[in-house]
Design a protein around this motif. Structure first.
Motif, PDB file in Angstrom:
ATOM      1  N   PHE A 142      -7.495  -2.065   2.817  1.00 23.60           N
ATOM      2  CA  PHE A 142      -6.531  -1.036   2.610  1.00 23.60           C
ATOM      3  C   PHE A 142      -7.550   0.209   2.497  1.00 23.60           C
ATOM      4  N   ILE A 188       0.876  -1.166   0.101  1.00 21.56           N
ATOM      5  CA  ILE A 188      -0.113  -0.061  -0.088  1.00 21.56           C
ATOM      6  C   ILE A 188       0.868   1.150   0.046  1.00 21.56           C
ATOM      7  N   VAL A 208      -2.877  -0.120   5.831  1.00 20.88           N
ATOM      8  CA  VAL A 208      -3.619  -1.269   6.138  1.00 20.88           C
ATOM      9  C   VAL A 208      -4.596  -1.133   7.352  1.00 20.88           C
ATOM     10  N   SER A 252      -2.286   6.366   2.967  1.00 28.41           N
ATOM     11  CA  SER A 252      -2.610   4.908   2.515  1.00 28.41           C
ATOM     12  C   SER A 252      -2.234   4.188   3.624  1.00 28.41           C
TER      13      SER A 252
END
Length: 143
Positions: free
Chosen positions: A58, A13, A72, A70
Motif C-alpha cells: 500500500f 486502503i 495498492v 492512497s
C-alpha cells in the motif's frame, strides 16, 4: 462498509485514507509530518504461515496532517516513498486490532522500518494515531 483483507485491498486502503482524513487527532499529531521531507509510506503485508499469498503493498501519501493519496502498489520498486513499514500478515492483523503498538513493534523487530528513525520518533504520536485509524476501519480478515 466492511472490507476484507487480503481479498479487498483497494477497498481497504480507500477506507483507511478516509478514516485518517476524518481524524482530528491525526490532523493535530501529524502536523508538520512530510513538510520539507518525503513523509509518504509504503506498507508491506508479507506472507506468513497464516496468509500464503503474494505480498500486498500500500502507498499512503502523508503531508502536514493529511492523507493526500492512497492506493495498492503493483511494483514497490517504482514508488517514491520516504518510509517503508513491513511485516507479516498475522502481525499486521494484530496491529490493526490494537494488540501491537506500532512504535514498539518497530523497536522489537516485529516490523521493519526503512526511513529516518529520528523523524518517526519525533512524530511517534502520529504513528500511534494512524494505527488507531487502521483499527477504526471495519475490516474482516480472510485468514
Amino acid at each position: 462498509m466492511t472490507v476484507r483483507l487480503p481479498s479487498e485491498p483497494e477497498a481497504y486502503i480507500e477506507e483507511y485514507k478516509q478514516t485518517i482524513n476524518a481524524s482530528k487527532e491525526y490532523s493535530d499529531t501529524g502536523e508538520g509530518w512530510g513538510v520539507g521531507f518525503n513523509g509518504d509510506f509504503l506498507f508491506e503485508l508479507q506472507p506468513d504461515e497464516t496468509y500464503e499469498g503474494d505480498p500486498i503493498h500500500f502507498f499512503v501519501g502523508l503531508e502536514d496532517g493529511d492523507c493526500t493519496e492512497s492506493y495498492v502498489v503493483d511494483d514497490p520498486d517504482k514508488e517514491d516513498w520516504g518510509f517503508a513499514y513491513r511485516g507479516e500478515y498475522e502481525d499486521w492483523k494484530q496491529l490493526m486490532q490494537g494488540d501491537i503498538d506500532p512504535v514498539e513493534g518497530m523497536m522489537d523487530g516485529t516490523f521493519d522500518l526503512d526511513g529516518d528513525m529520528q523523524k518517526v520518533m519525533q512524530y511517534s504520536q502520529a504513528a500511534v494515531t494512524m494505527t488507531e485509524c487502521a483499527g477504526e476501519v471495519d475490516v474482516e480478515f480472510d485468514y
